[in-house]
Design a protein around this motif. Sequence first.
Motif, PDB file in Angstrom:
ATOM      1  N   LEU A 199       2.289  -0.294  -3.311  1.00 56.50           N
ATOM      2  CA  LEU A 199       1.189  -0.126  -4.264  1.00 56.50           C
ATOM      3  C   LEU A 199       0.416   1.137  -3.930  1.00 56.50           C
ATOM      4  CD1 LEU A 199      -0.642  -3.561  -4.639  1.00 56.50           C
ATOM      5  CD2 LEU A 199       0.411  -2.227  -6.451  1.00 56.50           C
ATOM      6  N   MET A 200       0.060   1.887  -4.954  1.00 58.41           N
ATOM      7  CA  MET A 200      -0.760   3.079  -4.775  1.00 58.41           C
ATOM      8  C   MET A 200      -2.115   2.848  -5.450  1.00 58.41           C
ATOM      9  SD  MET A 200      -0.114   7.061  -5.898  1.00 58.41           S
ATOM     10  CE  MET A 200       0.280   6.658  -7.583  1.00 58.41           C
ATOM     11  N   PHE A 201      -3.166   3.119  -4.697  1.00 55.14           N
ATOM     12  CA  PHE A 201      -4.540   3.068  -5.209  1.00 55.14           C
ATOM     13  C   PHE A 201      -5.054   4.490  -5.282  1.00 55.14           C
ATOM     14  CE2 PHE A 201      -3.994  -1.150  -3.656  1.00 55.14           C
ATOM     15  CZ  PHE A 201      -4.934  -1.960  -4.269  1.00 55.14           C
ATOM     16  N   ARG A 202      -5.593   4.884  -6.432  1.00 60.81           N
ATOM     17  CA  ARG A 202      -6.291   6.167  -6.571  1.00 60.81           C
ATOM     18  C   ARG A 202      -7.722   5.849  -6.967  1.00 60.81           C
ATOM     19  NH1 ARG A 202      -2.435   9.160 -10.638  1.00 60.81           N
ATOM     20  NH2 ARG A 202      -2.039   7.017 -11.217  1.00 60.81           N
ATOM     21  N   PHE A 203      -8.652   6.467  -6.255  1.00 57.90           N
ATOM     22  CA  PHE A 203     -10.053   6.106  -6.399  1.00 57.90           C
ATOM     23  C   PHE A 203     -10.835   7.128  -7.215  1.00 57.90           C
ATOM     24  CE2 PHE A 203      -8.413   4.349  -2.460  1.00 57.90           C
ATOM     25  CZ  PHE A 203      -8.646   2.996  -2.671  1.00 57.90           C
ATOM     26  N   PRO A 204     -11.539   6.657  -8.236  1.00 63.54           N
ATOM     27  CA  PRO A 204     -12.390   7.565  -9.011  1.00 63.54           C
ATOM     28  C   PRO A 204     -13.692   7.826  -8.260  1.00 63.54           C
ATOM     29  CG  PRO A 204     -12.613   5.343  -9.860  1.00 63.54           C
ATOM     30  CD  PRO A 204     -11.555   5.294  -8.773  1.00 63.54           C
ATOM     31  N   PRO A 205     -14.404   8.865  -8.612  1.00 63.60           N
ATOM     32  CA  PRO A 205     -15.671   9.178  -7.929  1.00 63.60           C
ATOM     33  C   PRO A 205     -16.704   8.047  -8.016  1.00 63.60           C
ATOM     34  CG  PRO A 205     -14.976  11.022  -9.277  1.00 63.60           C
ATOM     35  CD  PRO A 205     -14.048   9.890  -9.586  1.00 63.60           C
ATOM     36  N   MET A 206     -16.608   7.197  -9.019  1.00 63.85           N
ATOM     37  CA  MET A 206     -17.585   6.117  -9.199  1.00 63.85           C
ATOM     38  C   MET A 206     -17.096   4.770  -8.634  1.00 63.85           C
ATOM     39  SD  MET A 206     -20.282   7.428 -10.368  1.00 63.85           S
ATOM     40  CE  MET A 206     -21.178   5.950 -10.769  1.00 63.85           C
ATOM     41  N   TYR A 207     -16.042   4.771  -7.810  1.00 65.83           N
ATOM     42  CA  TYR A 207     -15.609   3.532  -7.166  1.00 65.83           C
ATOM     43  C   TYR A 207     -16.719   3.070  -6.228  1.00 65.83           C
ATOM     44  CZ  TYR A 207     -13.032   0.287  -4.215  1.00 65.83           C
ATOM     45  OH  TYR A 207     -12.632  -0.830  -3.534  1.00 65.83           O
ATOM     46  N   PRO A 208     -17.089   1.824  -6.178  1.00 66.59           N
ATOM     47  CA  PRO A 208     -16.503   0.630  -6.773  1.00 66.59           C
ATOM     48  C   PRO A 208     -17.089   0.233  -8.129  1.00 66.59           C
ATOM     49  CG  PRO A 208     -18.181  -0.056  -5.244  1.00 66.59           C
ATOM     50  CD  PRO A 208     -18.146   1.465  -5.212  1.00 66.59           C
ATOM     51  N   ILE A 209     -18.007   1.020  -8.650  1.00 66.79           N
ATOM     52  CA  ILE A 209     -18.542   0.704  -9.983  1.00 66.79           C
ATOM     53  C   ILE A 209     -17.410   0.763 -10.998  1.00 66.79           C
ATOM     54  CG2 ILE A 209     -20.221   1.366 -11.752  1.00 66.79           C
ATOM     55  CD1 ILE A 209     -21.401   0.360  -8.995  1.00 66.79           C
ATOM     56  N   GLU A 210     -16.550   1.739 -10.860  1.00 63.49           N
ATOM     57  CA  GLU A 210     -15.374   1.905 -11.711  1.00 63.49           C
ATOM     58  C   GLU A 210     -14.140   1.473 -10.927  1.00 63.49           C
ATOM     59  OE1 GLU A 210     -12.960   5.620 -13.702  1.00 63.49           O
ATOM     60  OE2 GLU A 210     -15.088   5.885 -13.265  1.00 63.49           O
ATOM     61  N   SER A 211     -13.221   0.836 -11.601  1.00 64.48           N
ATOM     62  CA  SER A 211     -12.010   0.335 -10.929  1.00 64.48           C
ATOM     63  C   SER A 211     -11.105   1.481 -10.468  1.00 64.48           C
ATOM     64  CB  SER A 211     -11.216  -0.570 -11.876  1.00 64.48           C
ATOM     65  OG  SER A 211     -10.686   0.180 -12.957  1.00 64.48           O
ATOM     66  N   PRO A 212     -10.335   1.235  -9.402  1.00 64.27           N
ATOM     67  CA  PRO A 212      -9.346   2.221  -8.996  1.00 64.27           C
ATOM     68  C   PRO A 212      -8.147   2.182  -9.950  1.00 64.27           C
ATOM     69  CG  PRO A 212      -9.138   0.271  -7.631  1.00 64.27           C
ATOM     70  CD  PRO A 212     -10.332   0.055  -8.533  1.00 64.27           C
ATOM     71  N   ALA A 213      -7.371   3.247  -9.966  1.00 65.78           N
ATOM     72  CA  ALA A 213      -6.088   3.235 -10.673  1.00 65.78           C
ATOM     73  C   ALA A 213      -5.078   2.654  -9.691  1.00 65.78           C
ATOM     74  CB  ALA A 213      -5.692   4.649 -11.085  1.00 65.78           C
ATOM     75  N   VAL A 214      -4.434   1.576 -10.077  1.00 63.27           N
ATOM     76  CA  VAL A 214      -3.504   0.880  -9.192  1.00 63.27           C
ATOM     77  C   VAL A 214      -2.159   0.769  -9.903  1.00 63.27           C
ATOM     78  CG1 VAL A 214      -3.068  -1.224  -7.870  1.00 63.27           C
ATOM     79  CG2 VAL A 214      -5.424  -0.475  -8.271  1.00 63.27           C
ATOM     80  N   GLN A 215      -1.111   1.132  -9.188  1.00 64.53           N
ATOM     81  CA  GLN A 215       0.222   0.987  -9.756  1.00 64.53           C
ATOM     82  C   GLN A 215       1.248   0.870  -8.638  1.00 64.53           C
ATOM     83  OE1 GLN A 215      -0.205   5.191 -11.362  1.00 64.53           O
ATOM     84  NE2 GLN A 215       2.025   4.996 -11.293  1.00 64.53           N
ATOM     85  N   PHE A 216       2.395   0.309  -8.981  1.00 67.84           N
ATOM     86  CA  PHE A 216       3.493   0.255  -8.034  1.00 67.84           C
ATOM     87  C   PHE A 216       4.146   1.625  -7.990  1.00 67.84           C
ATOM     88  CE2 PHE A 216       3.053  -4.245  -9.085  1.00 67.84           C
ATOM     89  CZ  PHE A 216       3.118  -4.802  -7.816  1.00 67.84           C
ATOM     90  N   VAL A 217       4.536   2.058  -6.803  1.00 69.74           N
ATOM     91  CA  VAL A 217       5.205   3.344  -6.631  1.00 69.74           C
ATOM     92  C   VAL A 217       6.644   3.190  -7.105  1.00 69.74           C
ATOM     93  CG1 VAL A 217       5.997   5.053  -4.940  1.00 69.74           C
ATOM     94  CG2 VAL A 217       3.722   4.003  -4.705  1.00 69.74           C
ATOM     95  N   VAL A 218       7.063   4.129  -7.952  1.00 69.11           N
ATOM     96  CA  VAL A 218       8.428   4.162  -8.453  1.00 69.11           C
ATOM     97  C   VAL A 218       8.971   5.562  -8.205  1.00 69.11           C
ATOM     98  CG1 VAL A 218       9.912   3.953 -10.496  1.00 69.11           C
ATOM     99  CG2 VAL A 218       7.938   2.438 -10.233  1.00 69.11           C
ATOM    100  N   ASP A 219      10.006   5.645  -7.388  1.00 68.58           N
ATOM    101  CA  ASP A 219      10.684   6.916  -7.128  1.00 68.58           C
ATOM    102  C   ASP A 219      12.104   6.628  -6.658  1.00 68.58           C
ATOM    103  OD1 ASP A 219      10.440   6.188  -4.418  1.00 68.58           O
ATOM    104  OD2 ASP A 219       8.719   7.488  -4.072  1.00 68.58           O
ATOM    105  N   GLN A 220      12.737   7.584  -5.995  1.00 60.23           N
ATOM    106  CA  GLN A 220      14.129   7.402  -5.571  1.00 60.23           C
ATOM    107  C   GLN A 220      14.293   6.235  -4.593  1.00 60.23           C
ATOM    108  OE1 GLN A 220      12.528  10.379  -5.384  1.00 60.23           O
ATOM    109  NE2 GLN A 220      13.596  11.642  -6.877  1.00 60.23           N
ATOM    110  N   THR A 221      13.262   5.923  -3.827  1.00 67.37           N
ATOM    111  CA  THR A 221      13.384   4.863  -2.818  1.00 67.37           C
ATOM    112  C   THR A 221      12.536   3.624  -3.113  1.00 67.37           C
ATOM    113  OG1 THR A 221      11.651   5.903  -1.472  1.00 67.37           O
ATOM    114  CG2 THR A 221      13.938   6.503  -0.973  1.00 67.37           C
ATOM    115  N   HIS A 222      11.714   3.661  -4.143  1.00 68.66           N
ATOM    116  CA  HIS A 222      10.828   2.537  -4.469  1.00 68.66           C
ATOM    117  C   HIS A 222      11.060   2.087  -5.909  1.00 68.66           C
ATOM    118  CE1 HIS A 222       8.620   4.703  -1.261  1.00 68.66           C
ATOM    119  NE2 HIS A 222       8.322   3.492  -0.860  1.00 68.66           N
ATOM    120  N   GLN A 223      11.025   0.794  -6.095  1.00 71.53           N
ATOM    121  CA  GLN A 223      11.126   0.197  -7.430  1.00 71.53           C
ATOM    122  C   GLN A 223       9.871  -0.622  -7.690  1.00 71.53           C
ATOM    123  OE1 GLN A 223      13.846   0.270  -9.620  1.00 71.53           O
ATOM    124  NE2 GLN A 223      14.810   1.797  -8.321  1.00 71.53           N
TER     125      GLN A 223
END
Length: 153
Positions: A55-79
């Motif tokens: 899982l990758m979390f990317r944090f906005p400047p207003m975290y925790p007021i604003e939610s982080p962007a969260v997604q599963f990593v998908v690349d050559q080695t991750h599904q």
Amino acid sequence: MASISSRRLQKELKEIKTEGCPVGITLLEAENFDKWLFSIEVMGESQYQGEAYTLMFRFPPMYPIESPAVQFVVDQTHQSPVHPHVYSNGHICASILGTDWSPVLSVVSVCVTLQSMLASCKKKERPPDNDQYVSRAPDNPKKTRFHYDDDTV
């Protein structure tokens, strides 16, 4: 980064490093307050037994007021997991990442929620609109207005 955001992330990181993560959740990377990576594995019997996802979390400047962007990593080695609420590009349709976000939620609580979401899955399948969504999806899942099954019309 805003000071409230960096203070909150420092606090969460300190707790993770001193108390550890729940079983099946491992911090992989937290070198800065822009992006963190976690491994999550569903423990016990489930459709995902023996599988681990990043899982990758990317944090906005207003975290925790604003939610982080969260997604599963998908690349050559991750599904991404094959799940009715997870697109093949790793984007997750979960209300806690959108309309039901609350500043009391933490990175670890989001990991636990997603771990539970996988554990409770009865059938491995993609969302019905997976191909259409993935073909036009933005890089950041927060730029998508997901429709949650529990949304009222």
